[in-house]
Design an enzyme around this catalytic site. Structure first.
Site, PDB file in Angstrom:
ATOM      1  N   HIS A  33       0.851  -1.193   0.000  1.00 54.01           N
ATOM      2  CA  HIS A  33       0.000   0.000   0.000  1.00 54.01           C
ATOM      3  C   HIS A  33       0.881   1.234   0.000  1.00 54.01           C
ATOM      4  CE1 HIS A  33      -3.453   2.519   0.846  1.00 54.01           C
ATOM      5  NE2 HIS A  33      -2.733   3.140   1.761  1.00 54.01           N
ATOM      6  N   LYS A 138      -8.224  -0.720   7.011  1.00 53.54           N
ATOM      7  CA  LYS A 138      -8.629  -1.174   5.679  1.00 53.54           C
ATOM      8  C   LYS A 138      -7.703  -2.282   5.166  1.00 53.54           C
ATOM      9  CE  LYS A 138      -8.900   3.219   4.721  1.00 53.54           C
ATOM     10  NZ  LYS A 138      -8.949   4.529   4.066  1.00 53.54           N
TER      11      LYS A 138
HETATM   12  N1  URA Z   1      -5.345   7.496   3.713  1.00 56.47           N
HETATM   13  C1  URA Z   1      -6.360   6.939   4.397  1.00 56.47           C
HETATM   14  O1  URA Z   1      -6.881   5.904   4.008  1.00 56.47           O
HETATM   15  N2  URA Z   1      -6.796   7.540   5.513  1.00 56.47           N
HETATM   16  C2  URA Z   1      -6.256   8.678   5.975  1.00 56.47           C
HETATM   17  O2  URA Z   1      -6.702   9.173   6.992  1.00 56.47           O
HETATM   18  C3  URA Z   1      -5.204   9.265   5.245  1.00 56.47           C
HETATM   19  C4  URA Z   1      -4.751   8.649   4.120  1.00 56.47           C
END
Ligand code: URA
Ligand code: CA
Length: 393
Positions: A33, A138
């Site tokens: 990521h 996530k």
């Molecule tokens: N990316 C995300 O998924 N969340 C954040 O708060 C900042 C960058």
């Protein structure tokens, strides 16, 4: 918040929606990521390369918004490719090919959207524990056992300073360790685009060039891809050390097996993989006009503003201002220079790929503002600031 408190929040957020179970796939399930960059096409290079070296890469990706590009939009620039696959089909593709990249399932971490809206009105969008829990919830809900993060720092990034970027990187590695996943984080530069191409099919073309051995080993995109790949291989025990991992990745470039994995992934996801050669990618970047943005004096490229360069590509139609906006897969820009390069008055700084010239003047103006030319060469920043591993937290 302490790392433990942040990990607790992350787990609560993760369980607010669907949690993907990849445990029936063989081996260590790998993900990567990036916190959002310009010209960052590393997923399209590293995911198939690591698969070619024996890795299992089951990745859920996002769309681009604002000045940063999204892997899903890049994949969709290849005709026929679908990023919407059922969970069963996704796993089948990973089983067969070692790699698949699809969109996030509909109900992944719904708490994140609500918390983000609250952050917006409480001036906590930039809170490092809240960013770390947002990203990590996530990633954890997507089911990977091992995750390599690339935290960007610079003008095109969320983390403006190196120190902030390392704080975020360490906190995310700590969260991973506290919840029993393997996580490493690179901190890399986003003061200039990572690759030369900014735009969807243009970035796929650059990925195909890299996988075809046409990009130099000293190129920043190549270097960051290798570092991501090496760390993914180390987390999955696919190599004894970083050097061996790198050699395996480089072999997968030389023997074409990495490119084959990307081609196969595209055809398994419904796309026309015949485009994925250096030659045939030209068809996907064909536009009405090419326009050069040129230097207005002699000197050295001393700095760039990656955010503005990303916005210029967006104005040409490569990105979206709002979620609903349509994008043109063929358009964008290709940089001709890197920071530190000498230029003469009239030299091309970048080539614009244009179909719709509605905002062309604004894009050109932004590019002139973004690329600073000075009489002296000045100090050039490194591309890679460091790697945070489980031992560092
Ligand atoms: N990316 C995300 O998924 N969340 C954040 O708060 C900042 C960058
Ligand atoms: Ca991205």
């Amino acid at each position: 918040m302490t790392p433990q408190e942040t990990a607790n929040l992350t787990m609560a957020m993760m369980h607010s929606g669907d949690v993907v179970d990849l445990s029936d796939l063989p081996g260590v399930k790998l993900d990567k990521h990036s916190t959002g960059g310009v010209g960052d096409t590393t997923t399209l290079v590293v995911a198939p390369l690591v698969a070619a070296c024996g890795g299992t890469v089951a990745k859920m990706s996002g769309r681009g918004l604002g000045h940063t590009g999204g892997t899903l939009d890049k994949l969709e620039s290849i005709p026929g490719t679908s990023i919407e696959q059922s969970m069963d089909r996704f796993k089948e593709i990973v089983r067969e090919n070692g790699v698949s990249v699809i969109g996030q399932t509909g109900n992944l971490v719904p708490a994140d959207k609500k918390l983000y809206a609250l952050r917006d009105v409480t001036a906590t969008v930039r809170s490092i524990p809240l960013i770390a829990s947002s990203i990590m919830s996530k990633k954890l809900a997507s089911g990977a056992d091992a995750i390599v993060l690339d935290v960007k720092t610079g003008t095109g990034a969320f983390m403006r300073t190196e120190e902030e970027a390392f704080r975020l990187a360490k906190l995310m590695v700590s969260i991973g360790t506290l919840v029993g996943r393997k996580v490493r984080a690179l901190v890399t530069d986003m003061n200039q685009p990572l690759g030369m191409a900014v735009g969807n099919a243009l970035e796929v073309r650059e990925a195909v060039q890299l996988l075809s051995g046409e990009i130099a080993e000293t190129d920043p995109l190549y270097e960051v891809c290798m570092l991501l790949g090496e760390n993914m291989m180390m987390l999955a025990d696919l190599a004894d050390n970083e050097l061996e991992a790198k050699q395996k990745l480089q072999n997968a470039i030389k023997d074409g097996s990495g490119l084959k994995r990307l081609q196969k992934m595209i055809s398994l996801q419904g796309g026309d993989s015949s485009y994925l050669t250096v030659e045939n990618m030209e068809k996907l970047v064909a536009v009405k006009q090419h326009i050069e943005v040129t230097a207005d004096k002699d000197g050295f490229v001393s700095s760039m503003n990656a955010e503005k360069i990303g916005t210029a590509a967006q104005l040409l139609g490569a990105g979206r201002a709002k979620k609903e906006d349509a994008i043109d897969p063929a358009v964008g820009l290709v940089m001709k220079v890197r920071c530190g390069n000498a230029v003469k008055n009239g030299d091309s700084l970048c080539t614009l790929y244009v179909n719709n010239d509605q905002y062309l003047k604004d894009a050109e103006e932004l590019l002139h503002e973004s690329i600073e030319i000075t009489p002296e060469k000045g100090e050039i920043r490194p591309m890679i600031y460091g790697v945070v591993t489980e031992k560092d937290v």
